[in-house]
Scaffold this motif. Structure first.
Motif, PDB file in Angstrom:
ATOM      1  N   ASP A 180     -27.880  61.972  75.241  1.00 23.21           N
ATOM      2  CA  ASP A 180     -28.953  62.787  75.803  1.00 23.21           C
ATOM      3  C   ASP A 180     -30.294  62.058  75.824  1.00 23.21           C
ATOM      4  OD1 ASP A 180     -27.144  64.849  76.055  1.00 23.21           O
ATOM      5  OD2 ASP A 180     -27.622  65.679  74.075  1.00 23.21           O
ATOM      6  N   ASP A 181     -30.556  61.266  74.814  1.00 19.61           N
ATOM      7  CA  ASP A 181     -31.898  60.729  74.628  1.00 19.61           C
ATOM      8  C   ASP A 181     -32.065  59.259  75.000  1.00 19.61           C
ATOM      9  OD1 ASP A 181     -32.585  63.182  73.640  1.00 19.61           O
ATOM     10  OD2 ASP A 181     -32.286  62.630  71.543  1.00 19.61           O
ATOM     11  N   LEU A 182     -30.989  58.523  75.193  1.00 18.68           N
ATOM     12  CA  LEU A 182     -31.089  57.078  75.353  1.00 18.68           C
ATOM     13  C   LEU A 182     -31.976  56.672  76.520  1.00 18.68           C
ATOM     14  CD1 LEU A 182     -30.215  54.304  74.343  1.00 18.68           C
ATOM     15  CD2 LEU A 182     -28.183  54.487  75.784  1.00 18.68           C
ATOM     16  N   ASN A 183     -31.927  57.422  77.620  1.00 23.09           N
ATOM     17  CA  ASN A 183     -32.664  57.023  78.812  1.00 23.09           C
ATOM     18  C   ASN A 183     -33.924  57.849  79.065  1.00 23.09           C
ATOM     19  OD1 ASN A 183     -30.750  55.009  79.566  1.00 23.09           O
ATOM     20  ND2 ASN A 183     -29.397  56.618  80.329  1.00 23.09           N
ATOM     21  N   SER A 184     -34.345  58.615  78.077  1.00 24.61           N
ATOM     22  CA  SER A 184     -35.549  59.421  78.265  1.00 24.61           C
ATOM     23  C   SER A 184     -36.787  58.533  78.315  1.00 24.61           C
ATOM     24  CB  SER A 184     -35.689  60.434  77.131  1.00 24.61           C
ATOM     25  OG  SER A 184     -36.019  59.771  75.913  1.00 24.61           O
ATOM     26  N   ASP A 185     -37.853  59.056  78.876  1.00 28.28           N
ATOM     27  CA  ASP A 185     -39.105  58.295  78.981  1.00 28.28           C
ATOM     28  C   ASP A 185     -39.645  57.933  77.602  1.00 28.28           C
ATOM     29  OD1 ASP A 185     -38.986  58.422  81.717  1.00 28.28           O
ATOM     30  OD2 ASP A 185     -40.351  60.141  81.892  1.00 28.28           O
ATOM     31  N   ALA A 186     -39.552  58.866  76.665  1.00 34.63           N
ATOM     32  CA  ALA A 186     -40.063  58.596  75.317  1.00 34.63           C
ATOM     33  C   ALA A 186     -39.278  57.473  74.658  1.00 34.63           C
ATOM     34  CB  ALA A 186     -39.990  59.866  74.467  1.00 34.63           C
ATOM     35  N   THR A 187     -37.951  57.485  74.822  1.00 34.10           N
ATOM     36  CA  THR A 187     -37.127  56.423  74.243  1.00 34.10           C
ATOM     37  C   THR A 187     -37.427  55.089  74.892  1.00 34.10           C
ATOM     38  OG1 THR A 187     -35.360  57.995  73.754  1.00 34.10           O
ATOM     39  CG2 THR A 187     -34.754  55.667  73.818  1.00 34.10           C
ATOM     40  N   ILE A 232     -40.572  53.543  73.429  1.00 32.31           N
ATOM     41  CA  ILE A 232     -40.347  52.994  72.086  1.00 32.31           C
ATOM     42  C   ILE A 232     -39.523  51.717  72.173  1.00 32.31           C
ATOM     43  CG2 ILE A 232     -39.257  53.408  69.846  1.00 32.31           C
ATOM     44  CD1 ILE A 232     -39.856  56.407  70.301  1.00 32.31           C
ATOM     45  N   LEU A 233     -38.487  51.721  73.003  1.00 32.19           N
ATOM     46  CA  LEU A 233     -37.625  50.548  73.139  1.00 32.19           C
ATOM     47  C   LEU A 233     -38.412  49.344  73.641  1.00 32.19           C
ATOM     48  CD1 LEU A 233     -34.876  49.179  73.088  1.00 32.19           C
ATOM     49  CD2 LEU A 233     -34.403  50.151  75.336  1.00 32.19           C
ATOM     50  N   ALA A 234     -39.305  49.551  74.573  1.00 32.51           N
ATOM     51  CA  ALA A 234     -40.138  48.447  75.077  1.00 32.51           C
ATOM     52  C   ALA A 234     -40.953  47.833  73.950  1.00 32.51           C
ATOM     53  CB  ALA A 234     -41.057  48.945  76.190  1.00 32.51           C
ATOM     54  N   THR A 235     -41.440  48.680  73.053  1.00 33.73           N
ATOM     55  CA  THR A 235     -42.208  48.187  71.906  1.00 33.73           C
ATOM     56  C   THR A 235     -41.323  47.381  70.959  1.00 33.73           C
ATOM     57  OG1 THR A 235     -43.722  50.081  72.013  1.00 33.73           O
ATOM     58  CG2 THR A 235     -43.616  48.870  69.930  1.00 33.73           C
ATOM     59  N   LEU A 236     -40.131  47.898  70.678  1.00 32.86           N
ATOM     60  CA  LEU A 236     -39.233  47.203  69.758  1.00 32.86           C
ATOM     61  C   LEU A 236     -38.774  45.865  70.329  1.00 32.86           C
ATOM     62  CD1 LEU A 236     -36.973  50.129  68.463  1.00 32.86           C
ATOM     63  CD2 LEU A 236     -39.097  49.236  67.492  1.00 32.86           C
ATOM     64  N   LEU A 237     -38.668  45.769  71.663  1.00 31.87           N
ATOM     65  CA  LEU A 237     -38.243  44.523  72.302  1.00 31.87           C
ATOM     66  C   LEU A 237     -39.410  43.567  72.548  1.00 31.87           C
ATOM     67  CD1 LEU A 237     -35.733  45.915  74.960  1.00 31.87           C
ATOM     68  CD2 LEU A 237     -35.186  44.813  72.789  1.00 31.87           C
ATOM     69  N   GLY A 238     -40.631  44.034  72.309  1.00 24.92           N
ATOM     70  CA  GLY A 238     -41.794  43.174  72.505  1.00 24.92           C
ATOM     71  C   GLY A 238     -42.134  42.948  73.965  1.00 24.92           C
ATOM     72  N   LEU A 239     -41.845  43.903  74.829  1.00 26.18           N
ATOM     73  CA  LEU A 239     -42.127  43.745  76.254  1.00 26.18           C
ATOM     74  C   LEU A 239     -43.596  44.031  76.557  1.00 26.18           C
ATOM     75  CD1 LEU A 239     -39.010  45.494  77.861  1.00 26.18           C
ATOM     76  CD2 LEU A 239     -39.293  43.115  77.147  1.00 26.18           C
ATOM     77  N   THR A 240     -44.090  43.425  77.623  1.00 25.06           N
ATOM     78  CA  THR A 240     -45.451  43.688  78.065  1.00 25.06           C
ATOM     79  C   THR A 240     -45.506  45.033  78.772  1.00 25.06           C
ATOM     80  OG1 THR A 240     -45.150  42.652  80.236  1.00 25.06           O
ATOM     81  CG2 THR A 240     -45.782  41.212  78.400  1.00 25.06           C
ATOM     82  N   SER A 241     -46.724  45.512  79.042  1.00 24.47           N
ATOM     83  CA  SER A 241     -46.862  46.805  79.718  1.00 24.47           C
ATOM     84  C   SER A 241     -46.253  46.768  81.110  1.00 24.47           C
ATOM     85  CB  SER A 241     -48.337  47.195  79.788  1.00 24.47           C
ATOM     86  OG  SER A 241     -49.102  46.170  80.425  1.00 24.47           O
ATOM     87  N   ASP A 242     -46.371  45.627  81.802  1.00 22.74           N
ATOM     88  CA  ASP A 242     -45.765  45.507  83.132  1.00 22.74           C
ATOM     89  C   ASP A 242     -44.245  45.499  83.042  1.00 22.74           C
ATOM     90  OD1 ASP A 242     -48.170  45.483  84.467  1.00 22.74           O
ATOM     91  OD2 ASP A 242     -48.335  43.291  84.496  1.00 22.74           O
ATOM     92  N   GLN A 243     -43.701  44.773  82.067  1.00 22.08           N
ATOM     93  CA  GLN A 243     -42.254  44.719  81.908  1.00 22.08           C
ATOM     94  C   GLN A 243     -41.685  46.083  81.518  1.00 22.08           C
ATOM     95  OE1 GLN A 243     -42.059  41.636  78.932  1.00 22.08           O
ATOM     96  NE2 GLN A 243     -41.675  40.015  80.432  1.00 22.08           N
ATOM     97  N   ALA A 244     -42.484  46.874  80.823  1.00 21.45           N
ATOM     98  CA  ALA A 244     -42.005  48.168  80.330  1.00 21.45           C
ATOM     99  C   ALA A 244     -41.919  49.228  81.424  1.00 21.45           C
ATOM    100  CB  ALA A 244     -42.910  48.663  79.209  1.00 21.45           C
ATOM    101  N   LYS A 245     -42.436  48.930  82.608  1.00 27.34           N
ATOM    102  CA  LYS A 245     -42.458  49.930  83.669  1.00 27.34           C
ATOM    103  C   LYS A 245     -41.073  50.229  84.242  1.00 27.34           C
ATOM    104  CE  LYS A 245     -47.204  48.869  85.093  1.00 27.34           C
ATOM    105  NZ  LYS A 245     -48.066  48.295  86.166  1.00 27.34           N
ATOM    106  N   ASP A 246     -40.181  49.238  84.214  1.00 23.03           N
ATOM    107  CA  ASP A 246     -38.873  49.391  84.856  1.00 23.03           C
ATOM    108  C   ASP A 246     -37.765  49.224  83.833  1.00 23.03           C
ATOM    109  OD1 ASP A 246     -36.679  49.490  86.478  1.00 23.03           O
ATOM    110  OD2 ASP A 246     -37.129  47.643  87.590  1.00 23.03           O
ATOM    111  N   ARG A 247     -37.178  50.327  83.387  1.00 22.09           N
ATOM    112  CA  ARG A 247     -36.128  50.276  82.364  1.00 22.09           C
ATOM    113  C   ARG A 247     -34.915  49.478  82.856  1.00 22.09           C
ATOM    114  NH1 ARG A 247     -34.400  53.676  78.051  1.00 22.09           N
ATOM    115  NH2 ARG A 247     -32.542  52.716  77.177  1.00 22.09           N
ATOM    116  N   SER A 248     -34.629  49.529  84.146  1.00 18.66           N
ATOM    117  CA  SER A 248     -33.446  48.861  84.665  1.00 18.66           C
ATOM    118  C   SER A 248     -33.539  47.341  84.588  1.00 18.66           C
ATOM    119  CB  SER A 248     -33.203  49.269  86.124  1.00 18.66           C
ATOM    120  OG  SER A 248     -34.254  48.814  86.966  1.00 18.66           O
ATOM    121  N   ALA A 249     -34.748  46.816  84.297  1.00 15.87           N
ATOM    122  CA  ALA A 249     -34.918  45.361  84.230  1.00 15.87           C
ATOM    123  C   ALA A 249     -35.118  44.858  82.807  1.00 15.87           C
ATOM    124  CB  ALA A 249     -36.109  44.930  85.098  1.00 15.87           C
ATOM    125  N   PHE A 250     -34.917  45.734  81.814  1.00 17.72           N
ATOM    126  CA  PHE A 250     -35.164  45.323  80.430  1.00 17.72           C
ATOM    127  C   PHE A 250     -34.303  44.122  80.043  1.00 17.72           C
ATOM    128  CE2 PHE A 250     -37.239  49.125  78.065  1.00 17.72           C
ATOM    129  CZ  PHE A 250     -38.227  49.167  79.033  1.00 17.72           C
TER     130      PHE A 250
END
Length: 573
Positions: free
Chosen positions: A443-450, A453-471
């Motif tokens: 239920d929660d894996l693909n939510s906006d809130a998750t 948080i995932l972008a932060t844990l992976l150390g992604l930039t704000s631009d990289q964090a915009k598109d979950r499909s490209a993580f």
């Protein structure tokens, strides 16, 4: 000393003019005959082996060893020759002791880099054995470290040739017993003194085997009166370089310095206690910055802002207002009220709150129960105020713990490989999360809130964090990190669910969130994470009182007397 193939490095031999040596007759020997091959070599390559020269009375340079090389230099017309003020010997002429007492010489990178930068400063003790073998009786770690650092020579002194093998082993014991490393405080003091004396940051870092930013942190603290006093107030605590750097962030914040220093000075304090205090102060600072940004937005929008002390007793927060028929008044509905002002209730709040300066004057019901007289006593009101202040303080500590915890997870995710035991725990948790279906991963894996948080844990930039499909494209393709990356996704789901409700044990307690969060904290603890006091209370299912004295606890907050929003609003914020 000098490095092979690196004649221009800081550790090269000093040079002395030949004329200075010839000016003193004692340096010239009439009986010295220079072999042809030595003269040819020095004529072609210069003097490669330094002369051993000391300064006698009157600062006169006296050659102790190297008369033949000096004579060859004169014949070859050289203007200067290299020298050393103490005896040195080529490393390739030495043999390590075959039965050195130390099984682990600990030839680490910092030790080698220090030797490479500054040379070997302590002489090795050598002894001449049968067959001309020159054995290192004391200083085998320096011998092997210097070889790794590509040094060509070592300073030396002769061991007493009358001492037998038993004496050599006893010497190993006694010299090891007599050595004492500098304490951390002594090390930082010496580093600062070196900087004051003109040593460059890079040189100090190499000599001490630390990072350049560590040296800079020491210098900043030692040169700042407030920071130096803060360190002195907790002199018994072994301040880490990271903690010294953190202190610099609060050089102009006496209250924060006092809180961090208090944590370090507490009996039995360790690095985790100081980390916790720093995390809390950073959270409070970040909240103040967000409050400043919010105020700027309000001012730009033409909103009126007032200090809490300027308000009359009639002023009431909008969330408490009702219409005369008992209905709630929303913030949007009150926005056009002429009595609306914005107030920062507490020094550590991150948002200004809307107030009505006089509810009755502007057509609202008196605060309370829709116009009915309140039956609450002054003591009841004070107790409610204290409880809300404790909730606000607890939320600050929860946010501080959250930031600290997520940074720890991010550091774990960044590691290229994990120990076997850690890998087993991580893999087991991933399997449980995917197979058992008890954590809401689907239920929660693909939510906006998750995703955030995932972008932060992976150390992604704000631009990289915009598109979950490209993580996946933005993270390492190293297959050794696959487990860490999978864990990051599961951890993001766990962190999304670990909200402020988890720490509450009053009427806002939510057992489902608390139990799930407790399980998550215990998993992290098994991986090596050190729980903060507020996280420990959740893991152990114990009530948490932010005002209860504890190690690394916050001092009394300046906003404890301020009235806060109702618990539900605080938890949902």
């Amino acid at each position: 000393m000098t490095q092979a193939g690196a004649e221009t490095t800081p550790a090269q031999w000093e040079a002395i003019p030949v004329a200075d040596l010839l000016a003193h007759p004692g340096n010239v020997r009439d009986d010295v005959q220079v072999p042809d091959d030595l003269l040819a070599d020095i004529t072609a390559n210069g003097v490669q082996e330094p002369l051993y020269i000391v300064r006698t009375h009157g600062d006169v340079p006296q050659v102790i060893d190297g008369f033949m090389r000096l004579a060859a230099a004169v014949a070859a017309g050289l203007e200067t020759v290299p020298f050393t003020p103490r005896p040195v010997i080529r490393i390739d002429q030495l043999t390590p002791h075959p039965k050195n007492a130390r099984e682990d010489l600990d030839i680490n990178a910092a030790f080698v880099e220090s030797l490479r930068a500054e040379g070997c400063r302590i002489p090795v003790k050598i002894q001449r054995l049968e067959g001309g073998v020159l054995q290192v009786n004391d200083g085998n770690r320096r011998y092997f470290g210097s070889k790794e650092a590509d040094l060509t020579h070592l300073p030396y002194e002769w061991d007493d040739e009358s001492r037998d093998e038993a004496d050599q082993f006893l010497d190993m014991i006694t010299t090891a017993q007599h050595r004492k490393s500098l304490t951390h405080g002594e090390m930082t003091a010496a580093m600062f003194s070196a900087a004051e004396a003109g040593a460059q940051v890079g040189r100090i870092a190499k000599a001490a085997g630390v990072r350049q930013k560590d040296v800079k942190a020491v210098v900043r603290v030692r040169t700042n009166k407030a920071l130096n006093a803060a360190v002195a107030d907790a002199a018994d605590y072994a301040w880490t370089f990271d903690h010294l750097a953190a202190l610099s962030e609060f050089a102009d914040d006496a209250e924060a310095l006092a809180a961090i220093t208090g944590a370090a000075a507490a009996k039995g304090a360790d690095a985790d206690d100081v980390d916790w205090a720093i995390a809390i102060e950073r959270t409070k600072r970040d909240r103040r910055r967000r409050a400043e940004a919010h105020r700027a937005e309000l001012e730009q929008a033409g909103q009126r802002i007032r200090d809490a002390a300027e308000l009359s007793e009639r002023a009431t927060p909008v969330w408490r207002l009702k219409t005369t028929d008992g209905k709630r008044i929303s913030a949007d509905e009150h926005a056009q009220c002429k009595g609306q002002v914005w107030v920062l209730e507490g020094a550590d709040d991150e948002k200004y709150k809307p107030y009505c300066t006089s509810p009755v004057l502007y057509g609202h019901a008196a605060p309370g129960d829709g116009g009915a007289a309140s039956t609450k006593t002054s003591a009841d009101k004070e107790a409610e105020k204290a409880a809300r202040a404790a909730v606000k303080k607890g939320n600050i500590e929860w946010d501080a713990a959250e930031g600290r915890r997520r940074q720890w997870i991010a550091d774990l995710v960044k590691r290229r490989s994990l120990p076997k035991d850690t890998t087993n725990i991580v893999t087991g948790h991933i399997s449980t999360a995917l197979l058992d279906g008890t954590w809401g991963v689907g239920d929660d894996l693909n939510s906006d809130a998750t995703t955030k948080i995932l972008a932060t844990l992976l150390g992604l930039t704000s631009d990289q964090a915009k598109d979950r499909s490209a993580f996946t494209e933005h993270v390492s393709k190293d297959p050794r990190r696959a487990v860490q990356l999978q864990f990051a996704a599961i951890a993001a789901v766990r962190e999304r669910s670990a909200g402020r409700y988890a720490w509450r044990t009053d009427e806002m307690r939510c057992n489902d969130i608390r139990r799930a969060t407790a399980r998550w904290f215990k998993i992290l603890e098994a991986l090596g994470y050190s729980l903060t006091p507020i996280e420990r209370s959740v893991a152990d299912d114990e009530p948490y009182d932010p005002n209860r004295p504890k190690r690394a606890a916050l001092p009394a907050s300046s906003d404890q007397a301020a009235e806060a929003e109702p618990a539900a609003d605080e938890a949902a914020a």
